[in-house]
Enzyme design. Structure first.
Site, PDB file in Angstrom:
ATOM      1  N   PRO A   6       0.805  -1.283  -0.184  1.00 32.98           N
ATOM      2  CA  PRO A   6       0.000   0.047  -0.163  1.00 32.98           C
ATOM      3  C   PRO A   6       0.637   1.145  -0.133  1.00 32.98           C
ATOM      4  O   PRO A   6       1.713   1.511   0.721  1.00 32.98           O
ATOM      5  CB  PRO A   6      -0.829  -0.307   1.300  1.00 32.98           C
ATOM      6  CG  PRO A   6      -0.709  -1.620   1.620  1.00 32.98           C
ATOM      7  CD  PRO A   6       0.458  -2.146   0.949  1.00 32.98           C
ATOM      8  N   GLU A   7       0.499   2.160  -0.891  1.00 37.52           N
ATOM      9  CA  GLU A   7       1.103   3.313  -0.927  1.00 37.52           C
ATOM     10  C   GLU A   7       0.360   4.557  -0.254  1.00 37.52           C
ATOM     11  O   GLU A   7      -0.522   4.279   0.034  1.00 37.52           O
ATOM     12  CB  GLU A   7       1.379   3.733  -2.560  1.00 37.52           C
ATOM     13  CG  GLU A   7       2.331   2.806  -2.953  1.00 37.52           C
ATOM     14  CD  GLU A   7       3.206   3.413  -4.437  1.00 37.52           C
ATOM     15  OE1 GLU A   7       3.296   4.267  -4.404  1.00 37.52           O
ATOM     16  OE2 GLU A   7       3.547   2.436  -5.104  1.00 37.52           O
ATOM     17  N   HIS A  21      -5.519 -14.763  10.150  1.00 40.12           N
ATOM     18  CA  HIS A  21      -4.431 -13.654  10.265  1.00 40.12           C
ATOM     19  C   HIS A  21      -4.796 -12.424  10.906  1.00 40.12           C
ATOM     20  O   HIS A  21      -4.227 -11.274  10.733  1.00 40.12           O
ATOM     21  CB  HIS A  21      -3.879 -13.452   8.765  1.00 40.12           C
ATOM     22  CG  HIS A  21      -3.392 -14.609   8.018  1.00 40.12           C
ATOM     23  ND1 HIS A  21      -2.453 -15.150   8.348  1.00 40.12           N
ATOM     24  CD2 HIS A  21      -4.027 -15.194   6.937  1.00 40.12           C
ATOM     25  CE1 HIS A  21      -2.296 -16.244   7.390  1.00 40.12           C
ATOM     26  NE2 HIS A  21      -3.137 -16.364   6.538  1.00 40.12           N
ATOM     27  N   ARG A  39       1.144 -11.661   5.745  1.00 40.97           N
ATOM     28  CA  ARG A  39       2.411 -11.868   5.515  1.00 40.97           C
ATOM     29  C   ARG A  39       3.368 -11.309   6.441  1.00 40.97           C
ATOM     30  O   ARG A  39       4.669 -11.642   6.588  1.00 40.97           O
ATOM     31  CB  ARG A  39       2.946 -11.032   4.041  1.00 40.97           C
ATOM     32  CG  ARG A  39       2.027 -11.563   2.897  1.00 40.97           C
ATOM     33  CD  ARG A  39       2.605 -11.196   1.699  1.00 40.97           C
ATOM     34  NE  ARG A  39       1.887 -11.586   0.497  1.00 40.97           N
ATOM     35  CZ  ARG A  39       1.448 -10.874  -0.690  1.00 40.97           C
ATOM     36  NH1 ARG A  39       1.385  -9.315  -0.281  1.00 40.97           N
ATOM     37  NH2 ARG A  39       0.560 -11.311  -1.640  1.00 40.97           N
ATOM     38  N   ARG A  71      22.887  15.714  -8.206  1.00 44.27           N
ATOM     39  CA  ARG A  71      22.532  14.296  -8.049  1.00 44.27           C
ATOM     40  C   ARG A  71      22.740  13.365  -9.389  1.00 44.27           C
ATOM     41  O   ARG A  71      22.108  13.622 -10.277  1.00 44.27           O
ATOM     42  CB  ARG A  71      21.099  14.199  -7.495  1.00 44.27           C
ATOM     43  CG  ARG A  71      20.968  14.747  -5.988  1.00 44.27           C
ATOM     44  CD  ARG A  71      21.161  14.035  -4.968  1.00 44.27           C
ATOM     45  NE  ARG A  71      20.885  14.629  -3.683  1.00 44.27           N
ATOM     46  CZ  ARG A  71      19.961  14.190  -2.879  1.00 44.27           C
ATOM     47  NH1 ARG A  71      19.397  12.762  -3.241  1.00 44.27           N
ATOM     48  NH2 ARG A  71      19.455  14.745  -1.593  1.00 44.27           N
TER      49      ARG A  71
END
Length: 272
Positions: free
Chosen positions: A2-3, A91, A112, A153
């Site tokens: 998830p972002e 879970h 997980r 950079r």
């Protein structure tokens, strides 16, 4: 994983149901997730009132007067507010029981176990939150900021954009989409991108993240919002996961490569 939009969607879904509620008890069905769960979670949280649910980067903080429970959803974690008598599944690792006429629990499910539940004492900043860059939807993040920080950079601009010390929460999906929107090749050295193009990139990041939040985030594997509904931004992706497919702009096949060990898709014609 998830972002930011998925985590923000979770925060917005949880907040109305838990803020102002007092914690009755905490049940741990295992002593660890990604890391051991600290004793403060069971010792200090019960009896505390939840003052706010905040997000910092991809972390959620459940604030109380004693301190904050710090949560990360990992790759497959979810937080749901459920009736207290909802049967426990394999879970369901943590229940935070909430006081009130309607018996509810805040349940953390993580198949997980790459997520975490940690503790941040009041007035302190947890080490995981130290050294982070600004929030991408804040006024501190703009094109001038990116341009100034990028000088010299040599790393690819996509790697630069995904650096949490530069800006938080812009993961692989939204970096790819933002670079496509701004017309910038993910391979270009960060220090070689002009100020004007960084202005366009910052605007793309803000627009895409804000839109993704309104659409409920992106469901690619396991993400579900607190009400059990999936996000729908996946249906609108222009670049991520579309390697070899026609570019939405020019129709040429999209290129795909690995940058920083992450799959990257872009148009070699539209992105320079």
């Amino acid at each position: 994983m998830p972002e930011l939009p998925e985590v923000e969607t979770t925060r917005r879904g949880l907040a109305p149901h838990v803020e102002g509620r007092r914690i009755q008890a905490v049940t741990l069905r295992r002593p660890d997730l990604r890391w051991p769960i600290p004793p403060e979670i069971t010792h200090d949280l019960p009896g505390q009132r939840i003052d706010a649910v905040r997000r910092r980067a991809k972390y959620l903080l459940v604030d109380t007067a004693a301190g904050s429970a710090l949560l990360h959803l990992g790759m497959s974690g979810s937080l749901r507010v459920l009736p207290a008598d909802t049967p426990v599944t394999a879970h369901d690792h943590v229940d935070i029981a909430l006081q009130g006429k309607e018996q509810r629990v805040l349940r953390f499910n993580d198949p997980r176990r790459f997520g975490c539940l940690l503790w941040q004492p009041r007035g302190e900043t947890h080490p995981l939150l130290q050294g982070l860059g600004p929030e991408p939807l804040s006024d501190d993040f703009d094109g001038d900021y990116l341009f100034d920080l990028s000088r010299g950079r040599k790393a690819p601009v996509k790697t630069f954009l995904m650096d949490q010390a530069v800006v938080v929460g812009v993961g692989n999906i939204y970096a790819a989409e933002s670079l496509f929107r701004a017309g910038i090749s993910p391979l270009r050295a960060a220090g070689k991108v002009s100020r004007d193009r960084y202005v366009a990139l910052a605007a793309a990041v803000k627009d895409i993240l804000a839109h993704a939040i309104t659409r409920g985030g992106t469901t690619l594997r396991d993400f579900l919002s607190p009400d059990g509904a999936p996000g729908y931004f996946e249906q609108e992706l222009s670049a991520y996961g579309r390697g070899g497919e026609p570019c939405p702009r020019c129709g040429r096949p999209m290129k795909q490569a690995s940058i920083g060990q992450r799959a990257t898709v872009w148009c070699g014609y539209c992105q320079r």
